[in-house]
Design a protein around this motif. Structure first.
Motif, short mmCIF file in Angstrom:
data_model
loop_
_atom_site.label_atom_id
_atom_site.label_comp_id
_atom_site.label_asym_id
_atom_site.label_seq_id
_atom_site.Cartn_x
_atom_site.Cartn_y
_atom_site.Cartn_z
N GLU A 11 0.81 -1.23 0.00
CA GLU A 11 0.00 0.00 0.00
C GLU A 11 0.84 1.27 0.00
O GLU A 11 0.35 2.34 0.35
N HIS A 12 2.09 1.15 -0.41
CA HIS A 12 2.95 2.31 -0.63
C HIS A 12 3.11 2.52 -2.14
O HIS A 12 3.58 1.61 -2.85
N VAL A 13 2.74 3.67 -2.62
CA VAL A 13 2.83 3.98 -4.05
C VAL A 13 4.18 4.64 -4.34
O VAL A 13 4.60 5.57 -3.65
N PHE A 14 4.87 4.15 -5.37
CA PHE A 14 6.12 4.76 -5.78
C PHE A 14 6.24 4.74 -7.29
O PHE A 14 5.52 4.00 -7.98
N ARG A 15 7.14 5.55 -7.81
CA ARG A 15 7.30 5.72 -9.26
C ARG A 15 8.72 5.39 -9.70
O ARG A 15 9.68 5.69 -8.98
N ILE A 16 8.82 4.78 -10.86
CA ILE A 16 10.11 4.51 -11.49
C ILE A 16 10.09 5.15 -12.87
O ILE A 16 9.17 4.93 -13.66
N GLY A 17 11.08 5.99 -13.15
CA GLY A 17 11.18 6.64 -14.44
C GLY A 17 12.41 6.20 -15.20
O GLY A 17 13.51 6.10 -14.64
N PHE A 18 12.24 5.89 -16.49
CA PHE A 18 13.35 5.47 -17.36
C PHE A 18 13.62 6.57 -18.38
O PHE A 18 12.77 6.86 -19.23
N ALA A 19 14.81 7.17 -18.30
CA ALA A 19 15.15 8.27 -19.19
C ALA A 19 15.38 7.79 -20.62
O ALA A 19 15.13 8.50 -21.58
N ASP A 20 15.88 6.55 -20.76
CA ASP A 20 16.11 5.96 -22.09
C ASP A 20 15.39 4.62 -22.15
O ASP A 20 15.95 3.59 -21.81
N SER A 21 14.14 4.65 -22.56
CA SER A 21 13.33 3.43 -22.55
C SER A 21 13.78 2.40 -23.58
O SER A 21 13.36 1.26 -23.55
N ARG A 22 14.67 2.78 -24.50
CA ARG A 22 15.17 1.82 -25.49
C ARG A 22 16.08 0.79 -24.84
O ARG A 22 16.15 -0.35 -25.27
N PRO A 30 10.43 -7.78 -14.26
CA PRO A 30 9.28 -8.67 -14.44
C PRO A 30 8.55 -8.99 -13.14
O PRO A 30 7.33 -9.19 -13.14
N SER A 31 9.28 -9.03 -12.02
CA SER A 31 8.62 -9.35 -10.75
C SER A 31 7.74 -8.22 -10.24
O SER A 31 6.94 -8.41 -9.32
N PHE A 32 7.85 -7.05 -10.84
CA PHE A 32 7.05 -5.89 -10.43
C PHE A 32 5.71 -5.81 -11.16
O PHE A 32 4.85 -5.02 -10.77
N ILE A 33 5.52 -6.61 -12.19
CA ILE A 33 4.30 -6.52 -13.00
C ILE A 33 3.02 -6.65 -12.16
O ILE A 33 2.08 -5.87 -12.33
N PRO A 34 2.95 -7.60 -11.20
CA PRO A 34 1.72 -7.69 -10.39
C PRO A 34 1.46 -6.47 -9.52
O PRO A 34 0.36 -6.33 -8.96
N PHE A 35 2.46 -5.59 -9.38
CA PHE A 35 2.33 -4.45 -8.48
C PHE A 35 2.13 -3.13 -9.22
O PHE A 35 2.13 -2.07 -8.61
N ILE A 36 1.96 -3.19 -10.55
CA ILE A 36 1.69 -1.98 -11.32
C ILE A 36 0.35 -1.39 -10.89
O ILE A 36 -0.64 -2.11 -10.72
N LYS A 37 0.32 -0.09 -10.72
CA LYS A 37 -0.92 0.60 -10.32
C LYS A 37 -1.34 1.49 -11.48
O LYS A 37 -0.72 2.52 -11.76
N GLU A 38 -2.38 1.10 -12.15
CA GLU A 38 -2.86 1.84 -13.32
C GLU A 38 -3.65 3.08 -12.90
O GLU A 38 -4.35 3.08 -11.89
N GLY A 39 -3.51 4.13 -13.71
CA GLY A 39 -4.33 5.31 -13.52
C GLY A 39 -4.03 6.11 -12.26
O GLY A 39 -4.88 6.87 -11.78
N GLU A 40 -2.83 5.96 -11.72
CA GLU A 40 -2.46 6.68 -10.49
C GLU A 40 -1.78 7.99 -10.85
O GLU A 40 -0.72 8.01 -11.47
N ASN A 41 -2.40 9.09 -10.44
CA ASN A 41 -1.83 10.41 -10.75
C ASN A 41 -1.52 11.21 -9.49
O ASN A 41 -1.21 12.39 -9.57
N GLY A 42 -1.64 10.57 -8.33
CA GLY A 42 -1.43 11.27 -7.07
C GLY A 42 0.02 11.28 -6.64
O GLY A 42 0.94 11.20 -7.45
N GLY A 43 0.23 11.39 -5.34
CA GLY A 43 1.57 11.48 -4.80
C GLY A 43 2.27 10.13 -4.77
O GLY A 43 1.75 9.11 -5.22
#
Length: 299
Positions: A11-22, A30-43
């Protein structure tokens, strides 16, 4: 352009950003896929930006420590305040990732090194550390344990590496009805409104068990290899010592280390009468004896 993903663990929301997605993208996690939170625009609790170069201008880092881990090692550089540079190495000594932060791990920049395999290893390590250190302020612990779910409760088993945590939880899933594996290496324990919960996480060691599940914590048990099988309740002081060695923290950071110890003390207070040591052989009887002793009946 930075590509961002939002995750929710315990129940802790966090963000990962990739500067070069290529080169570096969600495929490293791959182990993070079940923990993706769709449509989250908050903090978010913390943000990790993965880029090709470190841009944060840190003050001089004069305090340097080297730590072995169960799957590699770390070099931690700090100014003894809030600035850190942490380098992750795998068990072959390859440099896998360098992470930097200056604000209590809320915003972290990370550069990955080497092959796809070492980059994935380094990124996983960096996110796990950011999660552990940042959420220590929110009564959250990452515990080196193997955990099962049985009749809507989670049971965590802690021990020194090689003692048989995974073997014991496997015996539960094989011989104790209505039992399933929750996580085999790093479940998360969190206190919310004076209740203790245990969660699955993206970090499960060599066992691919990445479950986005939350249940009440039933008990914590230390596994001790012995010639006969018996379980015993342990004192709060003894369990505190067990948990100090099992919980991830950053000892050189007074605030984080203080938070960790406070959470352990609070956890023991809330699960009093549900702290155990299991002396056991690696056999079916050990699981049966343990189940009979530690399982909660307050359904």
């Amino acid at each position: 352009m930075t590509t961002e993903y939002v995750f929710c663990v315990a129940e802790h929301v966090f963000r990962i950003g990739f500067a070069d997605s290529r080169q570096d993208n969600i495929h490293l996690l791959p182990s993070f896929i079940p923990f993706i939170k769709e449509g989250e625009n908050g903090g978010y609790v913390f943000y990790v930006k993965v880029s090709e170069a470190l841009c944060l201008n840190l003050p001089p880092l004069t305090d340097v420590h080297n730590y072995p881990t169960h799957n590699g090692s770390l070099t931690v550089e700090t100014n003894k305040k809030d600035a850190y540079r942490i380098t992750s190495y795998d068990d072959s000594g390859n440099c896998c990732a360098i992470m930097q932060t200056m604000n209590g791990f809320k915003n972290v920049e990370c550069v990955l090194q080497g092959t796809r395999e070492t980059r994935a290893f380094g990124l996983n390590n960096s996110i796990m550390m950011a999660f552990t250190f940042r959420t220590s302020a929110a009564e959250t612990l990452l515990i080196h344990a193997s955990a099962v779910i049985h009749q809507d409760y989670g049971y965590a088993f802690i021990a020194r590496s090689g003692t048989g945590k995974s073997t014991h939880t496997r015996l539960w899933t094989e011989h104790i009805a209505d039992t399933e594996l929750l996580n085999d290496d790093n479940p998360v324990v969190r206190i919310i409104d004076n209740q203790v919960f245990i969660y699955g996480s993206p970090w499960s060691g060599k066992t691919p068990c990445y479950r986005n599940i939350k249940v009440k914590l039933g008990a914590i048990t230390q596994i001790i290899r012995d010639e006969r099988n018996y379980a015993e309740a342990v004192s709060p002081v003894r369990m505190f010592c067990f948990l100090q060695t099992a919980c991830s923290t950053l000892r050189m950071d007074n605030k984080i280390y203080h938070n960790t110890n406070n959470i352990i003390a609070r956890l023991i207070e809330l699960i009093q009468n549900h702290s155990y040591a299991l002396h056991c052989r690696p056999d079916k009887e050990a699981a049966v004896v343990c189940h009979k002793t530690i399982c909660r009946n307050d359904h």
